[in-house]
Structure formats: structure tokens, C-alpha cells
Design a protein around this motif. Structure first.
Motif, PDB file in Angstrom:
ATOM      1  N   ILE A  54       0.846  -1.203   0.000  1.00 38.62           N
ATOM      2  CA  ILE A  54       0.000   0.000   0.000  1.00 38.62           C
ATOM      3  C   ILE A  54       0.878   1.248   0.000  1.00 38.62           C
ATOM      4  CG2 ILE A  54      -1.681   1.324   1.350  1.00 38.62           C
ATOM      5  CD1 ILE A  54      -2.772  -1.437   2.296  1.00 38.62           C
ATOM      6  N   PHE A  55       1.980   1.197   0.741  1.00 34.14           N
ATOM      7  CA  PHE A  55       2.892   2.335   0.792  1.00 34.14           C
ATOM      8  C   PHE A  55       3.539   2.571  -0.567  1.00 34.14           C
ATOM      9  CE2 PHE A  55       3.818   3.448   5.372  1.00 34.14           C
ATOM     10  CZ  PHE A  55       2.674   2.856   5.857  1.00 34.14           C
ATOM     11  N   VAL A  56       3.875   1.489  -1.269  1.00 35.78           N
ATOM     12  CA  VAL A  56       4.460   1.622  -2.598  1.00 35.78           C
ATOM     13  C   VAL A  56       3.472   2.354  -3.509  1.00 35.78           C
ATOM     14  CG1 VAL A  56       5.305   0.390  -4.636  1.00 35.78           C
ATOM     15  CG2 VAL A  56       5.891  -0.445  -2.348  1.00 35.78           C
ATOM     16  N   THR A  57       2.225   1.943  -3.467  1.00 34.41           N
ATOM     17  CA  THR A  57       1.192   2.571  -4.290  1.00 34.41           C
ATOM     18  C   THR A  57       0.997   4.029  -3.907  1.00 34.41           C
ATOM     19  OG1 THR A  57       0.057   0.462  -4.561  1.00 34.41           O
ATOM     20  CG2 THR A  57      -1.237   2.450  -4.972  1.00 34.41           C
ATOM     21  N   ASP A  58       0.839   4.290  -2.609  1.00 28.34           N
ATOM     22  CA  ASP A  58       0.603   5.654  -2.139  1.00 28.34           C
ATOM     23  C   ASP A  58       1.739   6.598  -2.510  1.00 28.34           C
ATOM     24  OD1 ASP A  58      -1.793   4.858  -1.048  1.00 28.34           O
ATOM     25  OD2 ASP A  58      -1.115   4.942   1.039  1.00 28.34           O
ATOM     26  N   MET A  59       2.972   6.163  -2.278  1.00 28.53           N
ATOM     27  CA  MET A  59       4.089   7.047  -2.578  1.00 28.53           C
ATOM     28  C   MET A  59       4.255   7.228  -4.081  1.00 28.53           C
ATOM     29  SD  MET A  59       4.888   8.264   0.238  1.00 28.53           S
ATOM     30  CE  MET A  59       6.259   9.276  -0.258  1.00 28.53           C
ATOM     31  N   GLY A  60       3.868   6.222  -4.858  1.00 29.57           N
ATOM     32  CA  GLY A  60       3.867   6.384  -6.308  1.00 29.57           C
ATOM     33  C   GLY A  60       2.886   7.461  -6.741  1.00 29.57           C
ATOM     34  N   LEU A  61       1.722   7.498  -6.105  1.00 31.10           N
ATOM     35  CA  LEU A  61       0.727   8.533  -6.407  1.00 31.10           C
ATOM     36  C   LEU A  61       1.267   9.921  -6.036  1.00 31.10           C
ATOM     37  CD1 LEU A  61      -2.499   6.740  -5.114  1.00 31.10           C
ATOM     38  CD2 LEU A  61      -1.873   7.188  -7.513  1.00 31.10           C
ATOM     39  N   VAL A  62       1.918   9.996  -4.906  1.00 26.08           N
ATOM     40  CA  VAL A  62       2.476  11.267  -4.457  1.00 26.08           C
ATOM     41  C   VAL A  62       3.541  11.766  -5.430  1.00 26.08           C
ATOM     42  CG1 VAL A  62       3.889  12.356  -2.664  1.00 26.08           C
ATOM     43  CG2 VAL A  62       1.956  10.903  -2.017  1.00 26.08           C
ATOM     44  N   THR A  63       4.488  10.885  -5.767  1.00 25.72           N
ATOM     45  CA  THR A  63       5.568  11.333  -6.660  1.00 25.72           C
ATOM     46  C   THR A  63       5.055  11.612  -8.076  1.00 25.72           C
ATOM     47  OG1 THR A  63       6.256   9.036  -7.058  1.00 25.72           O
ATOM     48  CG2 THR A  63       7.420  10.246  -5.322  1.00 25.72           C
ATOM     49  N   ASP A  64       4.076  10.849  -8.535  1.00 26.76           N
ATOM     50  CA  ASP A  64       3.478  11.120  -9.853  1.00 26.76           C
ATOM     51  C   ASP A  64       2.780  12.480  -9.867  1.00 26.76           C
ATOM     52  OD1 ASP A  64       4.368   8.682 -10.797  1.00 26.76           O
ATOM     53  OD2 ASP A  64       2.395   7.708 -10.717  1.00 26.76           O
ATOM     54  N   ALA A  65       2.008  12.775  -8.809  1.00 27.11           N
ATOM     55  CA  ALA A  65       1.299  14.058  -8.728  1.00 27.11           C
ATOM     56  C   ALA A  65       2.286  15.217  -8.675  1.00 27.11           C
ATOM     57  CB  ALA A  65       0.392  14.075  -7.498  1.00 27.11           C
ATOM     58  N   ALA A  66       3.353  15.045  -7.927  1.00 26.60           N
ATOM     59  CA  ALA A  66       4.367  16.094  -7.835  1.00 26.60           C
ATOM     60  C   ALA A  66       5.058  16.305  -9.180  1.00 26.60           C
ATOM     61  CB  ALA A  66       5.390  15.749  -6.759  1.00 26.60           C
ATOM     62  N   ARG A  67       5.366  15.205  -9.846  1.00 28.04           N
ATOM     63  CA  ARG A  67       6.018  15.282 -11.150  1.00 28.04           C
ATOM     64  C   ARG A  67       5.129  16.010 -12.162  1.00 28.04           C
ATOM     65  NH1 ARG A  67       6.568  10.302 -11.627  1.00 28.04           N
ATOM     66  NH2 ARG A  67       8.473  10.141 -10.414  1.00 28.04           N
TER      67      ARG A  67
END
Length: 106
Positions: A54-67
Motif C-alpha cells: 500500500i505504501f508503494v502505491t501511495d508514494m507512487g501517487l504522491v511522486t506522480d502528482a508532484a512530477r
């Protein structure tokens, strides 16, 4: 999104601090943050409250949104890579506290 980022970064920070405590570099009172420290020390025997996947998914969403908005998030990116490493090493379905197993002194 902000809360998710803070929680995910916090867990990574606790894992690093716990490693320093065990090496005698940080005072042990810092390990008492919530229940993460004690759960990290239990190892694989700990009950799964929130899987590392779940953390992998969540942090992927965060970094994608920031990018997407060209916003640097270096701490979130580093935490994401730590969680990805945990998944790659077989901790994906383990409790999120298993992130410590990746960083613990050996």
C-alpha cells in the motif's frame, strides 16, 4: 495527499532512527513514536495492519502528482524507493513496519 506523504515519510524516518538507536547513536526514547518502533522490532511475527504494498502505491501517487506539476519531492521520492526495495525483497504483503528490515543493522 499531504497526510499520506507525512505518514509514509514518518515511517521511513522511524525505521532509520530505530537503526541508529540499535547502534547506540540516538537516545532510545525516540523509538516510542506511536507503535511503529515496537512493531518494527517484532519482525515478521507482527500482525499485518497495513501492507507495505500500500505504501508503494501511495508514494507512487504522491511522486506522480508532484512530477505532473514539476514540484520536487526528494524525501517522498527517497521513501518511495525504500518501499519499492522492500517489495522487491519480498516484504510487500508484510506489515508496513517491515520497512525496518530493509534498513536494520546486520
Amino acid at each position: 495527499m499531504t497526510t499520506t506523504t507525512l505518514v509514509r515519510l514518518g515511517l521511513a524516518a522511524v525505521a532509520v532512527i530505530l537503526g541508529l538507536i540499535i547502534k547506540g547513536r540516538v537516545h532510545p526514547f525516540l523509538a516510542l513514536m506511536e507503535d511503529c518502533g515496537p512493531r518494527m522490532l517484532q519482525g515478521e511475527a507482527v500482525e499485518v495492519r497495513s501492507a507495505l504494498d500500500i505504501f508503494v502505491t501511495d508514494m507512487g501517487l504522491v511522486t506522480d502528482a508532484a512530477r505532473a506539476v514539476a514540484q520536487p519531492v526528494p524525501l517522498a521520492a527517497a521513501a518511495e524507493q525504500l518501499y519499492v526495495r522492500g517489495r522487491r525483497e519480498g516484504h510487500g504483503r508484510h506489515d508496513d513496519s517491515s520497512v525496518y528490515d530493509i534498513l536494520r543493522p546486520r
